[in-house]
Scaffold this active site. Structure first.
Site, PDB file in Angstrom:
ATOM      1  N   GLU A 176       1.165  -1.103   0.105  1.00  0.00           N
ATOM      2  CA  GLU A 176      -0.342   0.221  -0.134  1.00  0.00           C
ATOM      3  C   GLU A 176       0.622   0.920  -0.211  1.00  0.00           C
ATOM      4  OE1 GLU A 176       0.803   1.428   3.234  1.00  0.00           O
ATOM      5  OE2 GLU A 176       1.729   0.510   3.799  1.00  0.00           O
ATOM      6  N   GLY A 318       6.289  -0.623   4.966  1.00  0.00           N
ATOM      7  CA  GLY A 318       5.116  -0.461   3.818  1.00  0.00           C
ATOM      8  C   GLY A 318       5.220  -1.102   2.957  1.00  0.00           C
ATOM      9  N   GLU A 319       4.377  -0.075   1.351  1.00  0.00           N
ATOM     10  CA  GLU A 319       4.410  -0.675  -0.110  1.00  0.00           C
ATOM     11  C   GLU A 319       4.272  -1.458  -0.743  1.00  0.00           C
ATOM     12  OE1 GLU A 319       8.416   1.279  -1.645  1.00  0.00           O
ATOM     13  OE2 GLU A 319       8.045   2.861  -0.007  1.00  0.00           O
ATOM     14  N   GLY A 320       4.755  -3.114   0.366  1.00  0.00           N
ATOM     15  CA  GLY A 320       4.386  -3.967   0.096  1.00  0.00           C
ATOM     16  C   GLY A 320       5.903  -5.039   0.395  1.00  0.00           C
TER      17      GLY A 320
END
Length: 354
Positions: A176, A318-320
């Protein structure tokens, strides 16, 4: 419960427990002392049961990074301005973000999905345009999303998971991007898991003590303003969530419906997972929590869920990113299961009796 959501939930079945004995027997027959590969064996077993295949495939992997803006950013709960969301999306599309480096390293395909960024993107490679609205409303003064918009975002996530499974992906992951999104995630945890706001509110992108106290007050205000709306997990998602969190919840539900294991990233992605679990507890059979986030409160959330994340690396980006790293370990565990010799095949003597 919206009819389309109920139809999705009805397609989710628990994992194939009938394969458990055969899979365990195979793991125990590999040329090693029983259980000596520890959690790698647990991961392999869960993957086998989730896929329903005693010879599971794992070569194609994909992470969807869902991006959206949040109206509550106007309350000053983040150290960064809201315009950073589209800037970071462009960075990802240009290959320069941490998630790009880690997915390339892990051999994972990456899609960046615009669910609700307050910016009009041109058509770009790697960008999936599914914008519902240009950001959520300010949850401190009213519902973050209408139930219709929340449903659209959730079903979009489910569709993307189904499309990935149909395209031959064996393992999916969540990511995200959205300035201020730890605020709605924390509010969702507080309501859905019945934990205190103070105990789980963290510093997000690095706010100071004064702003942390303000963030706690904003979350409490949002819960008070929207409390009467939070009658079901889905209604709570609409009132206190965000478009990327709704899409993550749907992505997880869609993956489970397609019997495709999904790796959950960190603090924000776990909020989507909690929504999915509250809607359908059977999705737990398909979830791998990638890591224990350094964000305050994630440990309490994992304990509430009875979950044991794969990694503990003090990640809070985050971001994956955590999902990308964990995918490599999951792939290694499945390769152990598939490729190690057995005692009988290798003619290796087993442990002698005492």
């Amino acid at each position: 419960m919206p009819e389309k959501l109920q139809l999705l939930l009805d397609r989710i079945k628990p994992a194939s427990r009938s394969l458990s004995d055969a899979a365990r027997a195979h793991l125990d027959d590999l040329t090693k002392p029983q259980g000596s590969l520890g959690r790698l064996e647990e991961i392999a077993l869960k993957y086998v049961l989730a896929t329903g295949n005693l010879s599971p495939l794992l070569s194609k992997k994909k992470i969807c990074c869902f991006a959206a803006d949040h109206g509550v950013a106007a309350e000053g709960v983040s150290a960064f301005p809201a315009e950073v969301t589209p800037q970071m999306v462009y960075n990802m599309l240009g290959g320069g973000a941490a998630i790009n480096v880690l997915t390339r390293h892990a051999g994972v395909d990456l899609d960046v999905v615009d669910m609700g960024v307050n910016h009009d993107f041109p058509d770009l490679a790697g960008l999936v345009k599914r914008k519902v609205q240009p950001g959520s409303a300010n949850m401190a003064t009213g519902p973050a999303m209408s139930e219709e918009d929340a449903l659209q975002a959730l079903l979009c996530g489910a569709e993307l998971a189904a499309e990935a499974q149909e395209a031959g992906y064996h393992l999916l992951g969540t990511g995200e991007m959205g300035i201020a999104n730890t605020t709605p995630a924390t509010a969702l945890y507080a309501v859905l898991l019945d934990v205190s706001v103070e105990s789980i509110t963290g510093r997000g992108t690095g706010i100071d003590d004064e702003r942390l106290l303000h963030k706690i007050a904003v979350i409490k205000q949002a819960i008070a303003v929207n409390g009467s709306r939070c009658t079901t997990p889905f209604a709570t998602l609409a009132a206190l969530g965000g478009y990327e969190i709704a899409a993550i919840a749907g992505f997880i539900l869609g993956a489970a419906a397609a019997r495709t294991p999904v790796v959950v990233d960190g603090f924000i992605s776990s909020a989507g997972a909690v929504v999915a679990l509250k809607l359908c507890p059977a999705v737990e059979d398909y979830l791998f929590f990638s890591h224990l986030s350094n964000e305050q409160g994630h440990r309490a959330v994992m304990e509430k869920l009875g979950a044991r994340p794969i990694l503990d690396l003090d990640l809070r980006l985050g971001e994956g990113t955590g999902a990308a790293i964990a995918m490599q370990l999951i792939e290694g565990a499945v390769k152990i299961y598939n490729e190690m010799a057995t005692f009988s095949a290798a003619r290796v003597s087993e442990k002698s009796g005492e």
